[in-house]
Design an enzyme around this catalytic site. Structure first.
Site, PDB file in Angstrom:
ATOM      1  CB  CYS A   1     -48.774  -2.976  -9.622  1.00 51.37           C
ATOM      2  SG  CYS A   1     -49.059  -3.051  -7.848  1.00 51.37           S
TER       3      CYS A   1
ATOM      4  CG  ASN B   1     -46.541  -1.259  -3.298  1.00 54.98           C
ATOM      5  OD1 ASN B   1     -45.973  -0.682  -2.382  1.00 54.98           O
ATOM      6  ND2 ASN B   1     -46.210  -2.474  -3.640  1.00 54.98           N
TER       7      ASN B   1
ATOM      8  CB  CYS C   1     -53.624  -6.023  -6.017  1.00 53.29           C
ATOM      9  SG  CYS C   1     -55.098  -5.253  -5.309  1.00 53.29           S
ATOM     10  NE  ARG C   2     -51.721  -5.198 -10.885  1.00 48.35           N
ATOM     11  CZ  ARG C   2     -51.815  -4.301 -11.864  1.00 48.35           C
ATOM     12  NH1 ARG C   2     -51.704  -4.712 -13.118  1.00 48.35           N
ATOM     13  NH2 ARG C   2     -52.032  -3.032 -11.599  1.00 48.35           N
ATOM     14  CB  SER C   3     -45.964  -4.560  -6.985  1.00 48.41           C
ATOM     15  OG  SER C   3     -46.639  -3.595  -6.220  1.00 48.41           O
TER      16      SER C   3
ATOM     17  CG  ASP D   1     -55.853  -3.347 -11.534  1.00 49.13           C
ATOM     18  OD1 ASP D   1     -56.009  -3.956 -10.462  1.00 49.13           O
ATOM     19  OD2 ASP D   1     -55.953  -2.116 -11.650  1.00 49.13           O
TER      20      ASP D   1
HETATM   21  P1  4NP Z   1     -52.508  -3.026  -7.870  1.00 41.15           P
HETATM   22  O1  4NP Z   1     -54.122  -2.925  -7.860  1.00 41.15           O
HETATM   23  O2  4NP Z   1     -52.033  -1.971  -8.855  1.00 41.15           O
HETATM   24  O3  4NP Z   1     -52.244  -4.416  -8.335  1.00 41.15           O
HETATM   25  O4  4NP Z   1     -52.069  -2.759  -6.448  1.00 41.15           O
HETATM   26  C1  4NP Z   1     -54.792  -1.728  -7.638  1.00 41.15           C
HETATM   27  C2  4NP Z   1     -54.939  -1.258  -6.331  1.00 41.15           C
HETATM   28  C3  4NP Z   1     -55.632  -0.089  -6.094  1.00 41.15           C
HETATM   29  C4  4NP Z   1     -56.192   0.613  -7.149  1.00 41.15           C
HETATM   30  C5  4NP Z   1     -56.038   0.141  -8.454  1.00 41.15           C
HETATM   31  C6  4NP Z   1     -55.338  -1.020  -8.690  1.00 41.15           C
HETATM   32  N1  4NP Z   1     -56.922   1.807  -6.891  1.00 41.15           N
HETATM   33  O5  4NP Z   1     -57.482   2.352  -7.846  1.00 41.15           O
HETATM   34  O6  4NP Z   1     -56.971   2.248  -5.726  1.00 41.15           O
END
Ligand code: 4NP
Length: 173
Positions: free
Chosen positions: A13, A16, A18-20, A129
């Site tokens: 994702c 790395n 939240c989702r993955s 997201d």
């Molecule tokens: P992820 O979520 O892609 O599911 O881990 C996010 C985590 C951090 C950010 C964006 C999405 N960020 O902009 O820092």
């Protein structure tokens, strides 16, 4: 002695955190329930470098924990060029992730990159997201990932069986 063959899977994702990491933890748990964990190598990674070295977001850790899973020991890392050779299947959580992975992948490895829910469930859907969203969004992400992980394990059952057989064959030769 040859190494035990495994199906290698990378969940990706943007951050790395939240989702993955949830996908990594939940899919590993589904495999554990099926007694198939040893047939797979599972990892997760980020497209961006903002959170490298950090544990998963506390909201993802909490969502996993509500379902009896501890993902707090994972650490964020960024996708690297070797990943496209090492992993058999590389899953983007959303279309933007998948597009960026396709762009990074050497041409002969692009076929390894898929949109997670589309590959697992046959539905052209994304895991959205949740970073700027509330706890309920993390719960919804957990549920999507759990459903898709069960379907993915089913889809790969045949391949896992042949990996199991070839492992048994190589351990007796
Ligand atoms: P992820 O979520 O892609 O599911 O881990 C996010 C985590 C951090 C950010 C964006 C999405 N960020 O902009 O820092």
């Amino acid at each position: 002695m040859s190494k035990q063959p495994r199906i290698t899977i990378l969940f990706v994702c943007l951050g790395n955190i939240c989702r993955s990491p949830l996908a990594e933890g939940v899919f590993r748990e589904v495999l554990r329930e099926k007694g198939q964990e040893h047939l797979f190598e599972i990892d997760s990674a980020a497209l961006g470098d903002w959170h490298v070295g950090q544990p998963p977001d506390p909201r993802s850790v909490a969502a996993a924990w509500r379902h009896g899973l501890d993902i707090s020991g994972q650490k964020c890392r960024q996708v690297n060029p070797e990943d496209f050779r090492h992993f058999d299947l590389i899953f983007g959580m959303d279309r933007d992730n998948t597009r960026r992975l396709q762009h990074l992948a050497p041409p002969d490895t692009r076929g390894r990159v898929h949109l997670f829910l589309e590959y697992a469930l046959g539905r052209p859907e994304e895991v959205p997201d949740p970073y700027y969203e509330d706890e309920e969004s993390f719960e919804a992400v957990y549920r999507m990932i759990r459903e898709a992980s069960e379907a993915l394990a089913e889809r790969l059952a045949e391949r896992a069986l042949s990996v199991c057989r070839s492992g048994q064959a190589s351990s007796t030769t």
